[in-house]
Design an enzyme around this catalytic site. Structure first.
Site, mmCIF file in Angstrom:
data_model
loop_
_atom_site.group_PDB
_atom_site.id
_atom_site.type_symbol
_atom_site.label_atom_id
_atom_site.label_comp_id
_atom_site.label_asym_id
_atom_site.label_seq_id
_atom_site.Cartn_x
_atom_site.Cartn_y
_atom_site.Cartn_z
ATOM 1 C CG ASP A 1 3.476 -7.697 -4.095
ATOM 2 O OD1 ASP A 1 2.912 -7.044 -4.988
ATOM 3 O OD2 ASP A 1 2.968 -8.704 -3.569
ATOM 4 C CG ASP B 1 0.019 -8.134 -0.912
ATOM 5 O OD1 ASP B 1 -0.615 -8.799 -1.750
ATOM 6 O OD2 ASP B 1 0.225 -8.536 0.258
ATOM 7 C CG HIS C 1 -3.938 -7.712 2.024
ATOM 8 N ND1 HIS C 1 -4.406 -8.454 0.972
ATOM 9 C CD2 HIS C 1 -2.662 -8.156 2.241
ATOM 10 C CE1 HIS C 1 -3.463 -9.307 0.575
ATOM 11 N NE2 HIS C 1 -2.394 -9.138 1.322
ATOM 12 C CG HIS D 1 -7.108 -9.856 3.266
ATOM 13 N ND1 HIS D 1 -6.321 -10.942 2.954
ATOM 14 C CD2 HIS D 1 -7.848 -9.581 2.166
ATOM 15 C CE1 HIS D 1 -6.575 -11.300 1.704
ATOM 16 N NE2 HIS D 1 -7.492 -10.496 1.205
ATOM 17 C CG HIS E 1 0.947 -8.585 4.764
ATOM 18 N ND1 HIS E 1 0.261 -9.698 5.182
ATOM 19 C CD2 HIS E 1 0.869 -8.588 3.412
ATOM 20 C CE1 HIS E 1 -0.209 -10.349 4.130
ATOM 21 N NE2 HIS E 1 0.138 -9.696 3.043
ATOM 22 C CE LYS F 1 0.342 -8.941 -5.959
ATOM 23 N NZ LYS F 1 0.384 -9.455 -4.582
ATOM 24 C CB CYS G 1 3.663 -12.041 -4.902
ATOM 25 S SG CYS G 1 2.346 -12.037 -3.648
HETATM 26 C C1 VGL Z 1 3.161 -11.891 -0.470
HETATM 27 C C2 VGL Z 1 2.575 -13.175 1.331
HETATM 28 C C3 VGL Z 1 1.434 -12.442 1.502
HETATM 29 C C4 VGL Z 1 4.164 -11.606 -1.545
HETATM 30 C C5 VGL Z 1 2.011 -11.151 -0.311
HETATM 31 O O1 VGL Z 1 4.222 -10.458 -2.033
HETATM 32 O O2 VGL Z 1 4.918 -12.538 -1.914
HETATM 33 N N1 VGL Z 1 3.436 -12.907 0.342
HETATM 34 N N2 VGL Z 1 1.162 -11.425 0.675
HETATM 35 ZN ZN ZN Z 2 -0.489 -10.182 1.138
#
Ligand code: VGL
Ligand code: ZN
Length: 199
Positions: free
Chosen positions: A9, A47, A49, A53, A82, A107, A152
């Site tokens: 990410d 990430d 979404h 979401h 986000h 994801k 993550c």
């Molecule tokens: C993440 C919060 C929400 C991450 C992703 O990449 O750690 N954290 N979505």
């Molecule tokens: Zn996320």
């Protein structure tokens, strides 16, 4: 032994100026690019979404970011909106050497469930397909780096160790959100799962 680098990410929304900015999130990019040279395979996660979401606080009346709610699959932290599919915030950091990637795993694309881990959604059972990719390529050893250490990266590393991969997390090439001691808890959880943490 075949070795993959899993880059978690490294997206604009997790870097300074982004919607869910992780302090110093951008500083890890040059070091991650260098690690790519040593890997037989490079996998990036993204990430990804849909608008509205269920992990977004804005999707829940009266709830704010960083509050925790009960979802059918367990507790869920609520986040600012986000990494919306196709947005600039969801794009990889411009400095990341995306051309070196063999595989990109998206994801968190189902509206009703979040996915911190690169391997399983937050129900801990719906697979992303990454395990199959790695196994069919004969990969047994993983190095992980990216954002965020305590979410993550943590979930991905613990799942990978549980699946029997040999896992090293480059803590120097990760940065954390650190909500209420979540970084310390993540470090303890990864170590307990047999993940090697390199500083
Ligand atoms: C993440 C919060 C929400 C991450 C992703 O990449 O750690 N954290 N979505
Ligand atoms: Zn996320």
């Amino acid at each position: 032994m075949t070795h993959a680098l899993i880059v978690i990410d490294v997206q604009n929304d997790f870097c300074p100026g982004g919607a869910l900015a992780v302090p110093e999130g951008d500083l890890i990019v040059p070091g991650i690019n260098k690690l790519m040279a040593d890997a037989d395979a490079v996998v990036l996660t993204q990430d990804w979404h849909p608008k509205g979401h269920s992990s977004f606080a804005s999707s829940h009346n009266g709830q704010g970011p960083y509050e925790v709610i009960d979802m059918p699959y367990g507790p869920q932290v609520l986040w600012p909106d986000h990494c919306i599919q196709g947005s600039g915030g969801a794009a990889f950091h411009a400095g990341l050497d995306v051309n070196r990637a063999n595989m990109i795993v998206r994801k968190g694309y189902r509206a009703g469930i979040d996915s911190y881990s690169a391997f399983f959604e937050n129900d801990h059972e719906t697979p992303t397909g990454l395990e199959g990719y790695l196994r069919t390529r004969g990969i047994t050893r993983l190095t992980m780096a990216g954002l965020a250490t305590d979410f993550c990266v943590n979930f991905s590393a613990v799942d990978a160790a549980k699946l029997g991969f040999e896992v090293n997390v480059r803590m120097d090439l990760c940065r954390a959100i650190d909500l209420d001691g979540s970084l310390a808890a993540a470090q303890a959880g990864m170590a307990k799962a047999g993940v090697v943490l390199t500083v």
